[in-house]
Design a protein around this motif. Sequence first.
Motif, PDB file in Angstrom:
ATOM      1  N   MET A 288       0.842  -1.201   0.000  1.00 25.49           N
ATOM      2  CA  MET A 288       0.000   0.000   0.000  1.00 25.49           C
ATOM      3  C   MET A 288       0.872   1.245   0.000  1.00 25.49           C
ATOM      4  O   MET A 288       1.966   1.276   0.551  1.00 25.49           O
ATOM      5  N   ALA A 289       0.361   2.319  -0.598  1.00 27.69           N
ATOM      6  CA  ALA A 289       1.146   3.544  -0.715  1.00 27.69           C
ATOM      7  C   ALA A 289       1.499   4.109   0.642  1.00 27.69           C
ATOM      8  O   ALA A 289       2.612   4.574   0.875  1.00 27.69           O
ATOM      9  N   GLU A 290       0.524   4.066   1.604  1.00 27.33           N
ATOM     10  CA  GLU A 290       0.769   4.655   2.911  1.00 27.33           C
ATOM     11  C   GLU A 290       1.920   3.946   3.609  1.00 27.33           C
ATOM     12  O   GLU A 290       2.778   4.567   4.224  1.00 27.33           O
ATOM     13  N   VAL A 291       1.935   2.587   3.525  1.00 25.24           N
ATOM     14  CA  VAL A 291       3.017   1.830   4.136  1.00 25.24           C
ATOM     15  C   VAL A 291       4.332   2.158   3.460  1.00 25.24           C
ATOM     16  O   VAL A 291       5.368   2.332   4.088  1.00 25.24           O
ATOM     17  N   ASP A 292       4.297   2.250   2.126  1.00 20.92           N
ATOM     18  CA  ASP A 292       5.521   2.504   1.361  1.00 20.92           C
ATOM     19  C   ASP A 292       6.131   3.848   1.715  1.00 20.92           C
ATOM     20  O   ASP A 292       7.342   3.956   1.910  1.00 20.92           O
ATOM     21  N   ILE A 293       5.326   4.887   1.819  1.00 15.11           N
ATOM     22  CA  ILE A 293       5.860   6.222   2.104  1.00 15.11           C
ATOM     23  C   ILE A 293       6.395   6.281   3.537  1.00 15.11           C
ATOM     24  O   ILE A 293       7.421   6.924   3.795  1.00 15.11           O
ATOM     25  N   ALA A 294       5.755   5.610   4.460  1.00 11.87           N
ATOM     26  CA  ALA A 294       6.254   5.577   5.831  1.00 11.87           C
ATOM     27  C   ALA A 294       7.580   4.831   5.904  1.00 11.87           C
ATOM     28  O   ALA A 294       8.496   5.223   6.636  1.00 11.87           O
ATOM     29  N   THR A 295       7.692   3.757   5.144  1.00 14.46           N
ATOM     30  CA  THR A 295       8.939   2.984   5.110  1.00 14.46           C
ATOM     31  C   THR A 295      10.069   3.807   4.527  1.00 14.46           C
ATOM     32  O   THR A 295      11.197   3.817   5.049  1.00 14.46           O
ATOM     33  N   GLN A 296       9.783   4.502   3.426  1.00 14.06           N
ATOM     34  CA  GLN A 296      10.807   5.351   2.821  1.00 14.06           C
ATOM     35  C   GLN A 296      11.271   6.435   3.790  1.00 14.06           C
ATOM     36  O   GLN A 296      12.467   6.744   3.874  1.00 14.06           O
ATOM     37  N   ALA A 297      10.325   7.016   4.519  1.00 14.24           N
ATOM     38  CA  ALA A 297      10.680   8.061   5.483  1.00 14.24           C
ATOM     39  C   ALA A 297      11.579   7.497   6.581  1.00 14.24           C
ATOM     40  O   ALA A 297      12.557   8.132   6.989  1.00 14.24           O
ATOM     41  N   HIS A 298      11.259   6.303   7.053  1.00 13.57           N
ATOM     42  CA  HIS A 298      12.074   5.685   8.103  1.00 13.57           C
ATOM     43  C   HIS A 298      13.488   5.417   7.599  1.00 13.57           C
ATOM     44  O   HIS A 298      14.478   5.591   8.334  1.00 13.57           O
ATOM     45  N   GLU A 299      13.600   4.998   6.332  1.00 12.24           N
ATOM     46  CA  GLU A 299      14.921   4.747   5.760  1.00 12.24           C
ATOM     47  C   GLU A 299      15.739   6.031   5.652  1.00 12.24           C
ATOM     48  O   GLU A 299      16.950   6.031   5.857  1.00 12.24           O
ATOM     49  N   GLU A 300      15.074   7.137   5.339  1.00 12.73           N
ATOM     50  CA  GLU A 300      15.779   8.415   5.216  1.00 12.73           C
ATOM     51  C   GLU A 300      16.209   8.964   6.575  1.00 12.73           C
ATOM     52  O   GLU A 300      17.306   9.493   6.735  1.00 12.73           O
TER      53      GLU A 300
ATOM     54  N   PRO B 216       8.913  11.547  -1.958  1.00 13.05           N
ATOM     55  CA  PRO B 216       9.026  10.092  -1.921  1.00 13.05           C
ATOM     56  C   PRO B 216       9.307   9.509  -3.295  1.00 13.05           C
ATOM     57  O   PRO B 216       8.875  10.064  -4.306  1.00 13.05           O
ATOM     58  N   ASN B 217      10.021   8.386  -3.322  1.00 10.60           N
ATOM     59  CA  ASN B 217      10.365   7.760  -4.589  1.00 10.60           C
ATOM     60  C   ASN B 217       9.156   7.077  -5.190  1.00 10.60           C
ATOM     61  O   ASN B 217       8.340   6.487  -4.478  1.00 10.60           O
ATOM     62  N   ASP B 218       9.062   7.139  -6.493  1.00  4.40           N
ATOM     63  CA  ASP B 218       7.963   6.488  -7.210  1.00  4.40           C
ATOM     64  C   ASP B 218       8.362   5.040  -7.450  1.00  4.40           C
ATOM     65  O   ASP B 218       9.196   4.746  -8.289  1.00  4.40           O
ATOM     66  N   THR B 219       7.764   4.128  -6.689  1.00  2.16           N
ATOM     67  CA  THR B 219       8.112   2.708  -6.836  1.00  2.16           C
ATOM     68  C   THR B 219       6.920   1.858  -7.217  1.00  2.16           C
ATOM     69  O   THR B 219       7.061   0.665  -7.401  1.00  2.16           O
ATOM     70  N   GLU B 220       5.733   2.480  -7.336  1.00  2.00           N
ATOM     71  CA  GLU B 220       4.541   1.642  -7.476  1.00  2.00           C
ATOM     72  C   GLU B 220       3.694   1.930  -8.712  1.00  2.00           C
ATOM     73  O   GLU B 220       3.039   1.046  -9.229  1.00  2.00           O
ATOM     74  N   THR B 221       3.658   3.137  -9.204  1.00  2.00           N
ATOM     75  CA  THR B 221       2.696   3.483 -10.237  1.00  2.00           C
ATOM     76  C   THR B 221       3.316   3.403 -11.623  1.00  2.00           C
ATOM     77  O   THR B 221       4.339   4.023 -11.887  1.00  2.00           O
ATOM     78  N   PRO B 222       2.725   2.636 -12.549  1.00  2.00           N
ATOM     79  CA  PRO B 222       3.255   2.515 -13.913  1.00  2.00           C
ATOM     80  C   PRO B 222       3.265   3.855 -14.623  1.00  2.00           C
ATOM     81  O   PRO B 222       2.491   4.749 -14.317  1.00  2.00           O
ATOM     82  N   ASP B 223       4.153   3.982 -15.623  1.00  2.89           N
ATOM     83  CA  ASP B 223       4.274   5.221 -16.370  1.00  2.89           C
ATOM     84  C   ASP B 223       2.969   5.611 -17.024  1.00  2.89           C
ATOM     85  O   ASP B 223       2.638   6.787 -17.120  1.00  2.89           O
ATOM     86  N   LYS B 224       2.202   4.638 -17.494  1.00  2.00           N
ATOM     87  CA  LYS B 224       0.936   4.953 -18.149  1.00  2.00           C
ATOM     88  C   LYS B 224       0.000   5.680 -17.189  1.00  2.00           C
ATOM     89  O   LYS B 224      -0.624   6.676 -17.549  1.00  2.00           O
ATOM     90  N   ASN B 225      -0.085   5.183 -15.949  1.00  2.00           N
ATOM     91  CA  ASN B 225      -0.956   5.849 -14.976  1.00  2.00           C
ATOM     92  C   ASN B 225      -0.491   7.257 -14.683  1.00  2.00           C
ATOM     93  O   ASN B 225      -1.279   8.178 -14.520  1.00  2.00           O
ATOM     94  N   LYS B 226       0.844   7.460 -14.604  1.00  3.31           N
ATOM     95  CA  LYS B 226       1.361   8.798 -14.353  1.00  3.31           C
ATOM     96  C   LYS B 226       1.007   9.734 -15.509  1.00  3.31           C
ATOM     97  O   LYS B 226       0.654  10.888 -15.290  1.00  3.31           O
ATOM     98  N   ALA B 227       1.097   9.226 -16.711  1.00  2.79           N
ATOM     99  CA  ALA B 227       0.758  10.060 -17.865  1.00  2.79           C
ATOM    100  C   ALA B 227      -0.700  10.470 -17.832  1.00  2.79           C
ATOM    101  O   ALA B 227      -1.061  11.605 -18.133  1.00  2.79           O
TER     102      ALA B 227
ATOM    103  N   VAL C 249       3.554   8.842  -5.424  1.00  2.00           N
ATOM    104  CA  VAL C 249       3.795   9.278  -6.795  1.00  2.00           C
ATOM    105  C   VAL C 249       3.915  10.794  -6.821  1.00  2.00           C
ATOM    106  O   VAL C 249       3.004  11.497  -6.438  1.00  2.00           O
ATOM    107  N   ASN C 250       5.035  11.292  -7.281  1.00  2.00           N
ATOM    108  CA  ASN C 250       5.265  12.739  -7.290  1.00  2.00           C
ATOM    109  C   ASN C 250       4.726  13.328  -8.582  1.00  2.00           C
ATOM    110  O   ASN C 250       5.441  13.468  -9.558  1.00  2.00           O
ATOM    111  N   ARG C 251       3.437  13.659  -8.609  1.00  2.00           N
ATOM    112  CA  ARG C 251       2.835  14.140  -9.846  1.00  2.00           C
ATOM    113  C   ARG C 251       2.377  15.594  -9.749  1.00  2.00           C
ATOM    114  O   ARG C 251       1.769  16.104 -10.656  1.00  2.00           O
ATOM    115  N   THR C 252       2.605  16.237  -8.613  1.00  2.00           N
ATOM    116  CA  THR C 252       2.279  17.650  -8.501  1.00  2.00           C
ATOM    117  C   THR C 252       3.452  18.476  -8.989  1.00  2.00           C
ATOM    118  O   THR C 252       4.561  18.311  -8.494  1.00  2.00           O
ATOM    119  N   PRO C 253       3.248  19.362  -9.967  1.00  2.00           N
ATOM    120  CA  PRO C 253       4.350  20.225 -10.404  1.00  2.00           C
ATOM    121  C   PRO C 253       4.907  21.011  -9.227  1.00  2.00           C
ATOM    122  O   PRO C 253       4.174  21.431  -8.338  1.00  2.00           O
TER     123      PRO C 253
END
Length: 431
Positions: free
Chosen positions: A1-13, A202-213, A232-236
């Motif tokens: 899940m995205a929430e778990v992933d972002i929390a994990t990334q934050a802990h690693e940083e 946060p690093n984009d590790t989950e969303t395919p390029d098509k979805n980002k587009a 997913v960092n999609r906000t300019p």
Amino acid sequence: MAEVDIATQAHEELGFSRWWQIVAAVVMMALVSPYQYVWSSIQEPLANDLGVSLPALGAVFTLYVIFQSGTQFPAGWWRDRHGPQTMTVVAGLLAGGGYVGLAYANELWQVYFLYSLGAIGVGIVYTIAVNTAVKWFPDRRGLTTGAGTMAFAAGSALFVPYVRANATVSAFASVLENVGLLIGIGVIVGALVLRDPPDDWPNDTETPDKNKADLISDPSQTAQSTAMNPSVNRTPQYTWDEVVRTWQFWVMYAMFVGISGANLMLAANLIPFAENLGIAAFIATASATVLPIADGIGRLGVGGISDRIGRERSMIATFSLCGIGLFLLVGMGAIGSTLGFLGAVVIAASFEGTQYTLFPSVIGDYYGEEHSSTNYAILYSAKMVGGIFGGAAVSWIVGVTNWTTAFLIGGVLALIAGLGATVLRAPDTEA
């Protein structure tokens, strides 16, 4: 899940939970809150200590608002480029030193100078604390910014009893010195905890390029999609000069002026308004005590709700309820209902400060996290304009009309701010 992933990334940083960033921010905000919310309790003892009339201190709070608000742009600019720690240490020295200095002030100009100096420290702490939440919690912006701004409002409830219990001239210097030392040491310790995430976090590790587009092609979905999947960092990432070229910013600026005008009017004038209406003294005191507590709880609760129903809907509801609360305040006072008056204070206060939670969250949603400190600081400057209404303009209105007219105008300003939120949406083009 995205929430778990972002929390994990934050802990690693960080090497520890990102929630410790919020704990530090909350504690620092509570510590600097006396400058805004305990002023009404210290101004009379200060005047007595200096041997001056109370009106001689009348412009101190106005200068506080100007310096506290005006500091945030340069502080935010520095923080976005160099991180939060150095500026936070400076803030601790200024905010703590301001109160300690008041203990030794023996001239009127020294009070003005020291309170303005402390206000600069408060402004630095404020912008760093709020934007720590924006940067580390793209998935919980409303809740975490609400926690910080709640502490700024409600934290003063911890100081007021101590200050008022020792408001004699003989004891007051030690009170100011103790509070100043607590502020300075606490903020500097908090600085040791604060960090900023790297630019690509946060690093984009989950969303395919098509979805980002697909998301980029439909920017109107940005804020809602970000809340659902914040990894997913999609906000300019807008810079401040790009932000001020969007119409959304200027709508929010006008809204901020209106709701902060109503907010500062209530916070600065509740006691004289109640006394003018003949409200019993104990009800007036209870109202002044309840106000920051209700304000703080409202900021936290509305912040969490806005993560679920959206910032714009939350603004429409809360700003309008603030206006309705101010109208009820006038009505209950007019009919002499003391309990009704207290209830109206709770309603107005619960929603009067929600802009300090909702607007930084919207800035992050619309314009990205990278320059959020600078971008929100530009918007926050609207507080200075609102402060003109809450202070000088209200005094003028009362002089030519009455208190009722002033509070009714404040209610109208809050309703107009709520109406403005009906046209808000994320910018349609990338910065």
